[in-house]
Design an enzyme around this catalytic site. Structure first.
Site, PDB file in Angstrom:
ATOM      1  CB  CYS A 100      24.666  46.077  43.370  1.00  0.00           C
ATOM      2  SG  CYS A 100      26.430  45.940  43.009  1.00  0.00           S
ATOM      3  CB  CYS A 120      43.007  52.054  40.669  1.00  0.00           C
ATOM      4  SG  CYS A 120      44.137  50.704  40.974  1.00  0.00           S
TER       5      CYS A 120
HETATM    6 FE    FE Z   1      26.703  46.523  40.759  1.00  0.00          FE
END
Ligand code: FE
Length: 131
Positions: A100, A120
């Site tokens: 996405c 991180c």
């Molecule tokens: Fe995603």
């Protein structure tokens, strides 16, 4: 090649909480030690909070002391994309969800062996699924 998810910013705003939207879509960073997964030691997997793409496994999570959930590797090679990030006068490597395009956090080269990587992450970019 994973199928990409493409939504307009209006659609993301409807789908995500304001905090998730700020981090995932506006490349924000949550305050250290504020995220819900910093101390999560349960076994399971971490998926993208925006699209459900599988990102990390609890076996690769370690206590980095930074206040953000940290991993030595992704669960699958194609699950994230990396981008050079020159914001705030620093040279960092941004980590994005490959499905996405959501901002997840950054990766550094000071992690534990054998990978030497420290992913991180923002807790708000992740969703934990119990094994
Ligand atoms: Fe995603």
């Amino acid at each position: 090649m994973k199928e990409k998810i493409k939504l307009t910013e209006e659609e993301w705003k409807k789908k995500l909480t304001p905090e998730e939207y700020h981090i995932l879509r506006e490349k924000g960073t949550e305050r250290p030690f504020s995220g819900k997964y910093v101390d999560n030691k349960k076994k399971g997997k971490y998926v993208c909070a925006a699209c459900g793409n599988e990102l990390f496994d609890s076996d690769d999570k370690f206590d980095s002391g930074t206040g953000w959930p940290s991993f030595t590797k992704t669960s699958d090679k194609g699950s994230v994309e990396e981008n050079e990030d020159l914001a705030y006068g620093m040279v960092r490597t941004e980590v994005l969800c490959s499905k996405c395009g959501g901002h997840l956090g950054h990766v550094f080269d000071d992690g534990p062996k054998p990978t030497g990587k420290r992913y991180c992450m923002n807790s708000a970019s992740l969703k934990f699924e119990d094994k």
